[in-house]
Design an enzyme around this catalytic site. Structure first.
Site, PDB file in Angstrom:
ATOM      1  N   ASP A  83       0.836  -1.197   0.000  1.00 20.54           N
ATOM      2  CA  ASP A  83       0.000   0.000   0.000  1.00 20.54           C
ATOM      3  C   ASP A  83       0.870   1.246   0.000  1.00 20.54           C
ATOM      4  OD1 ASP A  83      -2.351  -1.335   0.196  1.00 20.54           O
ATOM      5  OD2 ASP A  83      -2.579  -1.085   2.355  1.00 20.54           O
ATOM      6  N   LYS A 125      -3.566   2.961  -3.013  1.00 18.75           N
ATOM      7  CA  LYS A 125      -4.706   3.708  -3.560  1.00 18.75           C
ATOM      8  C   LYS A 125      -4.497   5.181  -3.255  1.00 18.75           C
ATOM      9  CE  LYS A 125      -8.080   0.019  -2.825  1.00 18.75           C
ATOM     10  NZ  LYS A 125      -7.617  -0.677  -1.621  1.00 18.75           N
ATOM     11  N   MET A 160      -9.729   7.968   8.816  1.00 16.42           N
ATOM     12  CA  MET A 160     -10.294   8.446   7.545  1.00 16.42           C
ATOM     13  C   MET A 160     -11.420   9.457   7.777  1.00 16.42           C
ATOM     14  SD  MET A 160     -10.387   4.837   5.442  1.00 16.42           S
ATOM     15  CE  MET A 160     -10.939   3.867   6.841  1.00 16.42           C
TER      16      MET A 160
END
Ligand SMILES: C[S@@+](CC[C@H](N)C(=O)[O-])C[C@H]1O[C@@H](n2cnc3c(N)ncnc32)[C@H](O)[C@@H]1O
Length: 255
Positions: A33, A55, A168
């Site tokens: 990641d 991502k 997040m």
């Protein structure tokens, strides 16, 4: 051979588990990641294949493609490390990767990592529980789509008590704060927002729930909400030097 779903920890390479370091060093392929600190990848063999599936905004790698890649690599019988920030099963979509490997009959295992949900607060001097202050903590995503169809009941969460740790949550912070206040949390509830916790660029913003929407925050940030966020258990400047000097003098027979 096995596909290892490995937690990379919050960023500081010293916070890798020994098992993670051993598996990375032995891997034929490392699929990682964007949150994995690049220095962690230097543990891999020079001839290992390193595949970045991080991502990032503007360059997303669909989860289905990552699942298919892991199944493909696993079927080839190579030693695969799937390196994920923090812990693979804490909002890391590791569960979906495990499901894909299970469905394909590919052997896999999971190596837990230190999650940013506890490591980032700790690095900023905030204990997520503290005797007499908070007896529980709830880790929750602030990203609307992460929970699929199940939205977080923020008003109900406000009634749970204890510490709320939001991952997040930067984009939705104003709405989250408003809903927690609507649910009964005081506007002056302390908040500590820790960006890049445990990494050299770590930065902590201290504010209140009422001010959270206006705080200039950027991802990746862990937001701690509750009385513990008012604590700051970081050592005073120079305390480490004093400690080292004291241990040295004690080791040398001093008082
Ligand atoms: C997709 S989630 C993955 C969480 C990861 N599996 C874990 O256990 O830490 C990514 C979010 O974790 C948080 N995060 C990850 N690394 C962080 C760090 N070093 N400092 C602060 N927050 C971090 C941020 O909220 C970020 O948006």
């Amino acid at each position: 051979m096995t596909v290892h779903l490995v937690g990379a920890g919050p960023g500081d390479v010293d916070l890798l588990t020994m098992k993670a370091a051993r598996l990375i060093a032995a891997a034929d392929v490392v699929v990682h990641d964007y949150l994995a600190d690049p220095s962690i990848l230097t543990l891999a063999r020079p001839d290992a294949e390193i595949i970045d599936v991080g991502k990032r905004p503007g360059r997303p790698t669909p989860q289905a493609m990552i699942n298919a890649l892991l199944v493909h690599l696993g079927a080839q019988g190579t030693a695969v490390v799937r390196l994920k920030g923090g812990d693979p099963y804490v909002f890391g979509r590791g569960g979906e990767e495990a499901e894909a490997l299970l469905a394909a009959g590919i052997p896999f295992d999971v190596v837990p990592g230190i999650s940013s949900s506890i490591a980032a607060p700790a690095a900023a001097g905030v204990p997520v529980t503290h005797r007499g202050v908070s007896a529980s903590f709830t880790v929750v995503t602030g990203h609307r789509e992460s929970g699929g169809s199940t939205d977080i009941e923020w008003e109900a969460l406000a009634q749970v008590g204890g510490t709320i740790v939001v991952l997040m949550g930067v984009a939705e912070r104003a709405a989250i704060a408003a809903r927690l206040i609507a649910g009964g949390l005081a506007a002056d509830t302390p908040v500590a927002a820790v960006r890049w916790g445990t990494r050299p660029e770590q930065h902590t913003t201290r504010t209140t729930l009422g001010q959270l929407g206006d705080a200039p925050l950027e991802a990746p940030t862990t937001i701690v909400i509750g009385a513990v966020a008012g604590l700051d258990l970081t050592p005073a400047p120079g305390a480490g030097e004093f400690h080292r000097a004291a241990s040295h003098s004690l080791a040398a027979g001093g008082q």
